[in-house]
Design an enzyme around this catalytic site. Structure first.
Site, PDB file in Angstrom:
ATOM      1  N   ASP A 236       1.022 -10.470   8.726  1.00  0.00           N
ATOM      2  CA  ASP A 236       1.609  -9.138   8.770  1.00  0.00           C
ATOM      3  C   ASP A 236       3.017  -9.236   8.202  1.00  0.00           C
ATOM      4  O   ASP A 236       3.660 -10.293   8.260  1.00  0.00           O
ATOM      5  CB  ASP A 236       1.651  -8.627  10.206  1.00  0.00           C
ATOM      6  CG  ASP A 236       0.275  -8.193  10.701  1.00  0.00           C
ATOM      7  OD1 ASP A 236      -0.632  -8.030   9.865  1.00  0.00           O
ATOM      8  OD2 ASP A 236       0.106  -8.045  11.925  1.00  0.00           O
TER       9      ASP A 236
ATOM     10  N   ASP B 179       5.819  -8.489   9.178  1.00  0.00           N
ATOM     11  CA  ASP B 179       6.927  -8.854  10.071  1.00  0.00           C
ATOM     12  C   ASP B 179       6.706 -10.214  10.729  1.00  0.00           C
ATOM     13  O   ASP B 179       7.508 -10.616  11.576  1.00  0.00           O
ATOM     14  CB  ASP B 179       7.097  -7.792  11.157  1.00  0.00           C
ATOM     15  CG  ASP B 179       5.880  -7.689  12.066  1.00  0.00           C
ATOM     16  OD1 ASP B 179       4.799  -7.344  11.542  1.00  0.00           O
ATOM     17  OD2 ASP B 179       5.995  -7.964  13.262  1.00  0.00           O
TER      18      ASP B 179
ATOM     19  N   ASP C 292       0.820  -1.206   0.000  1.00  0.00           N
ATOM     20  CA  ASP C 292       0.000   0.000   0.000  1.00  0.00           C
ATOM     21  C   ASP C 292       0.859   1.263   0.000  1.00  0.00           C
ATOM     22  O   ASP C 292       0.318   2.372  -0.020  1.00  0.00           O
ATOM     23  CB  ASP C 292      -0.931   0.009   1.225  1.00  0.00           C
ATOM     24  CG  ASP C 292      -2.396  -0.025   0.824  1.00  0.00           C
ATOM     25  OD1 ASP C 292      -2.687  -0.270  -0.351  1.00  0.00           O
ATOM     26  OD2 ASP C 292      -3.255   0.201   1.704  1.00  0.00           O
TER      27      ASP C 292
ATOM     28  N   ASP D 183     -10.080  -7.316  11.850  1.00  0.00           N
ATOM     29  CA  ASP D 183      -9.933  -8.764  12.003  1.00  0.00           C
ATOM     30  C   ASP D 183     -11.011  -9.355  12.905  1.00  0.00           C
ATOM     31  O   ASP D 183     -11.736 -10.278  12.510  1.00  0.00           O
ATOM     32  CB  ASP D 183      -8.533  -9.102  12.533  1.00  0.00           C
ATOM     33  CG  ASP D 183      -8.068  -8.141  13.614  1.00  0.00           C
ATOM     34  OD1 ASP D 183      -8.911  -7.447  14.210  1.00  0.00           O
ATOM     35  OD2 ASP D 183      -6.841  -8.085  13.868  1.00  0.00           O
TER      36      ASP D 183
END
Length: 841
Positions: A330, A332, A283, A427
């Site tokens: 995610d 990471d 993004d 979520d």
């Protein structure tokens, strides 16, 4: 809203249907293996054991597959059904099995048929409630209540020592609930006779905070009393039958160094190559990310806007992909090679399963662990949720989607319109929407990915503010206690998740409540000190002992007080404002992968804790003066002084979290002993093992008497079974271990490094829940030591600042005197010169 509407929304049968017999109407038998799709009960998510039986074989065990329409259950049976399914399908303790066996043997008798009749169950329930109400409400004098205190706490200590896990836990919960409910009944009926405005304001404020704490305590018992402890289900032996999986790795402003390892590990997952597609969802629209994706072999997706933040990014990718399942990470969170093989099996045996979540495990310390030096010693803030609460939610078919380290079936996700965009906790809201449609959720408590924790206190608080705001928004726009589609157990689990983030105001009330008496003379209890002691002590002690027994591996006693105190002030306003204005607020990205080159004290973030600490210190001083110079209030003063001292310890420990420690490593190191060899330039090979690893280098333990030179270029080999990865490196340091730094590596070497290190399936599971079990006394000593130590540091810092300011003031005064003298000297000179000037003119 009528009673019939309320009962229908709670999915409880109406009392006037007791006499309506449910017909067991034959239905055509299905020949499909997915016949379990029609099941809608809360336990459908648990339709197979870990034994690996096929979906078709397990589906035939359901009533629908046998061609019989399930009979209507009483609400009593409906609530207990998840517990029965758990015992039947997941090998629960023998005690429960013996009880079920006895019930089954007597099922043909008249007494048994009478017992399972709805009217009988309602009578038994009514009798149980009446007896419980009698126990909770019967008035006792000081001596009798003191005996209750002694026997209840004694029984809890006995149950704490019992090795039969679940039986002892249930017994402790019953004892704790009895003491807590008894205390609260006494509290609201015997201690609120306030006679003035000050007492009324402070007194009822404390009562409301206590009611909130009691509600969360009881809901927590419901969630965690019996964790499901789901096991993996094997996949079919033929990989050609395995489904297609799209892996979504969302990124916005994170550095490429953080994202790389996740992409490499995702590409290394053990899954048929033609059925696995990895997508980097950028993004931030960065060209270097596009180029990296092309070199690494994953696909790149971006868009021309950032509408709806992360949720919009994921939904955009849903439009241009078509895998049957989506694995979310995610950027990471680094997955292990076994992630898909361990998780997808449940989707094969349960066609109604929409979400399977795994833990969020962090290989770097969060601000609490880093600044308080408790990493891998004290469980971190999130371990309770992922270690116990999610497992407990799974029993009630209410496991939450947490945004990463999870798999979702595409069909149901598209059915609810994609990832939810109405709130900033997209979520959890997505999971709620799927549950409302009758889809099942699951939780597998085996860490299969690991990520970076927040580095600084400010970023940690910012992340929690977003969570709190999102839960407040859900509470307002899609409250789980209202609307259709959820079972009673699901409603309670979601309710507790939302209520948890409203703890800001109650926590601040508890941290200031004794000051109402010590500073303002307000009587928040209209009762004697002795009665307060014998009623409140069993409530507090039993709740602490019971939670310690339930949560011992994943949360140590008293640390929750520290976690909540640090966040209370900051989440109070966002969560309240989200309830009043649910459309306000925006998604904020949690920054990862930063450096803290010099330690510092974050005075800005610590202001609320220091203010609370100063207020309680003032209360302590006033209380001590009152204890010495006044008579007749000794008991009340002692109770408030004890409370204030406890608050000082908690506030001081919380303030110490703002003491940011240095973080000078660009990447976090993971402790691991892996077989390795070191090849020198002269061809000599040294057999050794790793002490730790990171994306940039390794720590190596060499044999005794063997040494290498700093700056020497070497080749490092790491072994995983029969596999070997060879990487160019340079010896960077020699201390206790030999530190080597990787030289420039090719994309293939970087991918191989991921396979040999971060992607290993045993990296994270070997430490999951294996820490020291909670000891309340030891935990109290740890928190007290941190709090008292910080008090000393604060006193020293204040003393230094006072001396510095005094010195600066003295220097300023001396400078001012010199300036004044200089001005006088200049004026005198002008007066002497003026006559000369005048005469010259």
């Amino acid at each position: 809203m009528g009673l019939q509407t309320i009962l229908s929304r709670l999915r409880l049968p109406r009392p006037w249907t007791w006499f309506r017999r449910s017909a067991a109407t034959p239905a055509p038998r299905s020949n499909t293996s997915g016949s379990a799709d029609t099941a809608r009960t809360s336990g459908t998510a648990h339709t197979a054991r870990a034994s690996g039986v096929s979906g078709a074989a397990r589906a035939e065990d359901t009533p629908d597959a046998r061609g019989i329409r399930p009979a209507r259950k009483s609400w009593f049976s409906a609530i207990l059904s998840p517990w029965k399914e758990q015992r039947a399908r997941f090998a629960m303790p023998d005690v429960a099995g013996l009880i079920d066996d006895l019930l089954e043997r007597s099922s043909q008798g008249v007494a048994a048929r009478l017992w399972i009749h709805p009217i009988t169950q309602w009578i038994v329930l009514g009798f149980t409630i009446a007896m419980l109400a009698l126990v909770l409400t019967v008035p006792l004098d000081f001596v009798d209540q003191g005996l209750f205190l002694v026997f209840s706490i004694g029984a809890a200590f006995v149950m704490r020592a019992v090795k039969v896990d679940r039986v002892a836990v249930i017994a402790m919960i019953v004892i704790s609930m009895t003491a807590s409910l008894r205390y609260m009944f006494w509290r609201v009926t015997s201690t609120v006779g306030f006679t003035n405005t000050v007492d009324f304001f402070f007194g009822w404020g404390l009562v409301i905070a206590e009611l909130y704490a009691l509600t969360v305590l009881l809901l927590g018992y419901v969630q965690t009393a019996w964790p499901l402890r789901r096991k993996p289900v094997p996949l079919p032996e033929d990989p050609s039958t395995w489904p297609t999986v799209d892996v979504f790795i969302a990124t916005y402003n994170e550095p490429l160094s953080v994202v790389k390892q996740t992409v490499f590990s995702a590409l290394s997952m053990d899954w048929p190559a033609d059925k696995l597609n990895v997508y980097l969802l950028d993004d931030g629209r960065r060209e270097e990310f596009r180029n990296f994706a092309s070199e690494a072999g994953c696909k790149y997706i971006t868009r021309d806007n950032n509408l709806h933040a992360k949720a919009g990014n994921l939904n955009e990718a849903l439009k241009v992909t078509n895998g049957e399942f989506i694995a979310f990470f995610d950027c990471d969170h680094i997955p292990t090679r076994s992630f898909l093989q361990l998780c997808v099996g449940w989707f094969v045996v349960d066609k109604r399963l929409a979400i399977l979540q795994t833990p969020h495990y962090f290989f770097s310390p969060d601000p609490f662990e880093k600044n308080l030096k408790t990493f891998r010693v004290v469980p971190n803030e999130g371990e309770l949720f992922y270690g116990l609460v999610q497992d407990g939610n799974d029993l009630w078919n209410a496991a939450f989607f947490c945004g990463s380290c999870a798999i979702i079936r595409r069909g149901p996700l598209l059915e609810v319109g994609g990832v939810a965009v109405e709130t900033v906790t997209e979520d959890a809201h997505t999971a709620l929407k799927l549950s409302r449609l009758g889809y099942n959720t699951a939780y597998l408590a085996i860490p299969q990915a690991a990520g970076l924790a927040t580095e600084s206190l400010s970023s940690h608080i910012g992340q929690r503010i977003r969570w709190a705001r999102g839960m407040g928004q859900i509470f307002r726009v899609d409250n789980p206690m209202l609307g259709k589609g959820l079972s009673f157990g699901q409603r309670l689990c979601y309710l507790n998740a939302m209520l948890h983030f409203f703890y800001g105001l109650p926590r601040l009330v508890f941290l200031t409540a004794p000051l109402a008496y010590l500073l303002f003379g307000a009587h928040v209890f209209d009762a004697s000190a002795e009665m307060i002691f014998v009623y409140a002590l069993p409530h507090v002690v039993l709740a602490s002992l019971t939670n310690s027994r339930i949560q011992g591996k994943f949360r140590h006693s008293f640390w929750n007080e520290v976690y909540e105190t640090v966040l209370a002030w900051y989440i109070l306003r966002p969560v309240m404002w989200a309830v009043l204005s649910p459309k306000s607020g925006k998604f904020n990205v949690t920054v990862k992968g930063g450096l803290i080159r010099e330690g510092f004290y974050d005075w800005q973030m610590a202001k609320p804790y220091l203010a609370l600490l100063a207020a309680n210190a003032l209360g302590l001083l006033v209380g001590c003066i009152e204890l010495v110079f006044r008579d007749g209030t000794t008991g009340t003063v002692l109770i408030n002084l004890t409370w204030v001292i406890y608050n000082i310890i908690i506030c001081s420990a919380s303030a110490d979290v703002a003491n940011e420690a240095r973080q000078i490593r660009a990447t976090s190191r993971v402790t691991a002993e892996l077989p390795a060899t070191l090849t020198l330039r002269n061809g000599r090979t040294i057999v050794c093992k790793t002490s730790d690893f990171s994306q940039l280098g390794l720590g190596l333990t060499l044999p005794k008497g063997v040494s290498v030179a700093v700056g020497e270029e070497v080749m490092v080999s790491i072994f995983r079974g029969d596999e070997e990865g060879v990487f160019p490196a340079t010896v960077a340091s020699i201390n206790k271990f030999v530190g080597v730094k990787f030289n420039d590596m090719t994309i293939e070497q970087q991918r191989k490094l991921a396979q040999m290190t971060f992607s290993r399936a045993d990296n994270w599971s070997r430490t999951w829940g294996e820490g020291r079990v909670d000891s309340p006394w030891l935990a109290f000593r740890e928190v007290t030591a941190i709090g008292m130590g910080n008090l000393g540091r604060i006193a020293k810092s204040l003393s230094f600042q006072m001396r510095t300011r005094w010195r600066e003031r003295r220097q300023a005064q001396a400078a001012a005197r010199l300036q004044a003298q200089e001005r006088k000297r200049s004026a005198s000179q002008r007066r002497r010169l003026d006559p000369r000037v005048a005469s010259a003119g």
